[in-house]
Design an enzyme around this catalytic site. Structure first.
Site, PDB file in Angstrom:
ATOM      1  N   ASP A 307      26.386  48.525  32.154  1.00  0.00           N
ATOM      2  CA  ASP A 307      27.694  47.869  32.162  1.00  0.00           C
ATOM      3  C   ASP A 307      27.995  47.330  30.775  1.00  0.00           C
ATOM      4  OD1 ASP A 307      28.701  48.227  34.684  1.00  0.00           O
ATOM      5  OD2 ASP A 307      27.628  46.533  35.529  1.00  0.00           O
ATOM      6  N   SER A 378      40.592  43.773  42.311  1.00  0.00           N
ATOM      7  CA  SER A 378      39.663  44.681  42.986  1.00  0.00           C
ATOM      8  C   SER A 378      39.487  45.923  42.128  1.00  0.00           C
ATOM      9  CB  SER A 378      40.180  45.076  44.371  1.00  0.00           C
ATOM     10  OG  SER A 378      41.299  45.930  44.256  1.00  0.00           O
ATOM     11  N   GLN A 380      39.731  48.867  43.035  1.00  0.00           N
ATOM     12  CA  GLN A 380      40.709  49.893  43.391  1.00  0.00           C
ATOM     13  C   GLN A 380      42.082  49.602  42.762  1.00  0.00           C
ATOM     14  OE1 GLN A 380      38.468  48.634  45.643  1.00  0.00           O
ATOM     15  NE2 GLN A 380      37.267  50.517  45.568  1.00  0.00           N
ATOM     16  N   SER A 381      42.563  48.349  42.904  1.00  0.00           N
ATOM     17  CA  SER A 381      43.894  48.014  42.379  1.00  0.00           C
ATOM     18  C   SER A 381      43.873  47.772  40.878  1.00  0.00           C
ATOM     19  CB  SER A 381      44.431  46.771  43.078  1.00  0.00           C
ATOM     20  OG  SER A 381      43.679  45.617  42.719  1.00  0.00           O
ATOM     21  N   MET A 383      44.131  45.089  39.270  1.00  0.00           N
ATOM     22  CA  MET A 383      45.075  44.065  38.824  1.00  0.00           C
ATOM     23  C   MET A 383      45.010  42.892  39.803  1.00  0.00           C
ATOM     24  SD  MET A 383      48.749  45.787  39.827  1.00  0.00           S
ATOM     25  CE  MET A 383      49.101  46.334  41.508  1.00  0.00           C
ATOM     26  N   SER A 384      45.559  41.735  39.372  1.00  0.00           N
ATOM     27  CA  SER A 384      45.583  40.549  40.216  1.00  0.00           C
ATOM     28  C   SER A 384      46.882  39.803  39.946  1.00  0.00           C
ATOM     29  CB  SER A 384      44.381  39.653  39.913  1.00  0.00           C
ATOM     30  OG  SER A 384      44.412  39.222  38.562  1.00  0.00           O
ATOM     31  N   ASP A 522      29.339  48.074  43.626  1.00  0.00           N
ATOM     32  CA  ASP A 522      28.255  48.790  42.954  1.00  0.00           C
ATOM     33  C   ASP A 522      27.254  49.389  43.941  1.00  0.00           C
ATOM     34  OD1 ASP A 522      29.065  48.269  40.309  1.00  0.00           O
ATOM     35  OD2 ASP A 522      28.168  46.274  40.360  1.00  0.00           O
TER      36      ASP A 522
END
EC number: 7.2.2.6
Length: 682
Positions: A307, A378, A380-381, A383-384, A522
């Site tokens: 990472d 997340s 997947q998205s 963004m927040s 993960d």
């Protein structure tokens, strides 16, 4: 470190391990054990006069004594390795005291009853308040607290643990320093981290690794071959004497000594100690491995997935600048960015709030009285943000925000793409901010590549290990940081699916892959990787998917784990090379001496000038026993590894331990022969 107490305990255990039920687990040393019993019986019979033609009683008993010492020395090597683990286990047991837990009967945390921690079961909810010891491994479901984990990690600085996210896991035996938390117990009785660590360091669950099993089978086959060959020598020797009418047959004592000296006794005696020491080094690195197989696989790793944040970079990205879009003021951008970050408890989110406050005196607003909906980040998205007063405020990766804006019917300013690319080329991370269909600008997040990491990756490259940086950043940012850090490749805009696909792609090409992770996202990749290191601070899903847990939760530990695994493999290979070369050298000392009684002409092959056949045989047996003692420190400490390719490492080991294994026996056996003669023992 070996203390006097460990040393004394190992000596006692060396004799306890003479139990045949223990010895039979090691085929090579079991043959030596049987030979010790056999020669002892012959020696006692020769002294009593009940066995005729066995040979000189003093010589037979001397051989028997040194064969027993060979077995004891092998037991000592294993006991010493186990002793260090027992000392660590004793320290861990002292931490595992019988604490009381505040078990919650219902959702109301004020409604609890005090029970013994040992009665807790998986799924139980417990309340842990200031000063309380966390009674069992679990996951925080409510609250946030500062926790002292020094009992487990050795790090005195307290750490923040909170419900949700990737820092929700807590370990039994640690102590809450502030606030309160509600913990759901995730470990069954006897399966907590401390329990698993104690079992591992004591060797109670240390099964043999595939390579260790393969080597054990090879050693057993070699032993069987020599056993069958030696068994045919007695009648052959008698036939030769009868045919020639001169000389004498080889005695059974000499045949036993010949067998013990020619089978791979050295590596057979040290094999178990090498494996235990490898696990011990992993424990001292504060890593729990579920099996020796995982430790061994770490030594064979071809690809490292690392990472970016916290491993290659310092991991504390901070907002450094607001870059507004055309027609937008910097203050307007900062205002919306701060609102979108109010529910973001990451260092990056907090730094955005702080930067807006510092530059424009924008105070964090209290939204308790205003209808709102927070949207957490997340994978997947990507963004927040927050829905507030009919506005959809978002911040996130450029492509994710662009898709969001276009779905709202908005347009993407061409000028903004230039700002995003400029920030990314500098190695910083661009975070785009939008208010519904309107793009407001970019936040620049800066991170710093760790000092010395480039040199470390160069060493791994020399060892034939490929490094791949994994990051959620866009390709431009990822490429800039990858170039600065010196990694071989990178995976940008990483999602759980992309990580999994990357691992499978490398494995399909015959490579062993190692990675570390801490989040639920993960888990699929950790389950697929050959060496999967989960962070102790991570989620329960990540820890269950991994085959190692790093109690320090340090992502760079993955590099150290590879070093430990490689050192264990190199040590085993080096001592196996030495043992086989050692046996070859002993052929020249003991075979001419063993058959000189049958074929007197073989005395011409006594190139070492040994005093007599008895002296040569006894010297070889003594050397065979003593060399084990001299190699015990090397087996426990491990052979020093270097940043080099496998071919060069093999060549180096063959030169040092192969040639050394051929030369050392000639010198050692000759010195022992001279001492035996000088003291009149032969």
């Amino acid at each position: 470190m070996v203390t006097q107490a460990i040393f004394r305990s190992a000596i006692v255990d060396s004799f306890r391990k003479l139990d045949p039920r223990v010895q039979v687990r090691n085929p090579v040393m079991f043959v030596v054990f049987i030979g010790s019993v056999f020669t002892t019986v012959i020696g006692v019979g020769a002294v009593a006069g009940s066995i005729e033609g066995a040979g000189r009683p003093g010589f037979i008993l001397a051989i028997a004594a040194w064969l027993w010492l060979t077995v004891v020395f092998a037991n000592f090597a294993e006991a010493l390795a186990e002793g260090r683990g027992k000392a660590q286990a004793a320290t861990l047991r002292s931490m595992r005291k019988n604490t009381y837990a505040k078990k919650i009967a219902a959702s109301n945390r004020a409604d609890y009853k005090s029970v013994e921690a040992s009665t807790l079961r998986r799924g139980d909810l417990v309340l842990v308040e200031v000063g309380d010891t966390i009674p069992a491994d679990g996951e925080i479901v409510e609250g946030v607290a500062s926790v002292n984990e020094s009992a487990v990690t050795g790090e005195s600085a307290p750490v923040l643990r909170e419900a949700g996210g990737d820092f929700s896991s807590v370990t039994g035996g640690t102590r809450v320093l502030s606030d309160w938390i509600v913990v759901r117990v995730t470990a069954r009785e006897g399966e907590g981290f401390l329990d698993r660590m104690i079992a591992m360091v004591e060797g109670a669950k240390r099964g043999k690794t595939p390579n260790e099993i393969a080597l054990s089978i090879l050693l057993a086959m070699l032993t069987l071959v020599f056993l069958l060959a030696t068994g045919t020598l007695a009648p052959f020797s008698q036939f030769a004497v009868n045919a020639a009418g001169q000389g004498s047959a080889v005695t059974l004592t000499v045949l036993v000594a010949l067998l013990v000296c020619l089978i791979p006794t050295t590596i057979g005696a040290l094999l178990s100690a090498i494996g235990i020491a490898g696990m011990d080094r992993m424990v001292r690195a504060n890593v729990i491995a579920t099996s020796g197989r995982a430790v061994e696989a770490a030594g064979d790793v071809d690809v490292l997935l690392l990472d970016k944040t916290g491993t290659i970079t310092l991991g504390d990205r901070q907002a450094s600048a607001f870059v507004p879009a055309p027609g937008v003021t910097e203050q307007e951008l900062a205002d919306v960015a701060q609102l979108a970050s109010l529910a973001d408890e990451t260092p990056e989110g907090r730094s955005i709030v702080v930067l807006a406050k510092q530059k424009f005196q924008l105070r964090a607003r209290d939204l308790a009285t205003v209808p709102h909906t927070f949207h957490k980040f997340s994978a997947q998205s990507r963004m927040s943000g927050v829905d507030l007063d009919g506005r959809s405020l978002r911040k996130g990766a450029a492509d994710a925000i662009r898709k969001f804006v276009e779905e709202q019917g908005g347009l993407w300013p061409a000028k903004l793409s230039e700002s995003v690319d400029t920030i990314a080329r500098r190695g910083a991370t661009p975070i785009v901010v939008a208010d519904g269909r309107r793009v407001l600008g970019v936040i620049e997040l800066r991170d710093v590549v760790k000092g010395g990491i480039r040199e470390r990756f160069a060493e791994l490259r020399q060892m034939g290990i490929k490094t791949i940086m994994v990051t959620g950043d866009n390709r431009l940012t990822a490429a800039a940081i990858a170039a600065e850090a010196g990694v071989d490749d990178f995976l940008a805009e990483a999602t759980p699916e992309k990580k999994l696909a990357l691992i499978r792609s490398n494995q399909s090409e015959g490579r062993l892959v190692a990675m570390c992770g801490d989040g639920t996202n993960d888990a699929p990749a950790l389950a697929q990787a050959d060496v999967a290191v989960a962070m102790n601070t991570g989620t329960q899903a990540a820890k269950e998917a991994g085959n190692m847990v790093d109690l320090d939760s340090n992502p760079t530990k993955l590099i150290e784990i590879v070093d430990v695994g490689k050192q264990m493999l190199v040590t085993r290979g080096a001592l196996t090379t030495f043992s086989i070369a050692n046996d070859v050298a002993k052929y020249f000392a003991i075979i001419p001496a063993a058959f000189a009684a049958t074929y007197p002409a073989l005395n011409a092959l006594n190139v070492m000038g040994l005093e007599s056949p008895e002296s040569a045989i006894l010297s070889a047996v003594i050397f065979n026993a003593i060399v084990i003692v001299f190699l015990v420190p090397l087996a426990l400490r491990g052979v020093k590894t270097r940043a080099t390719s496998a071919a060069l490492l093999l060549r180096r080991n063959l030169l040092i331990y192969g040639v050394g294994g051929l030369v050392v026996p000639f010198i050692g056996i000759k010195i022992i022969d001279l001492l035996l003669v000088a003291f009149g023992l032969v």
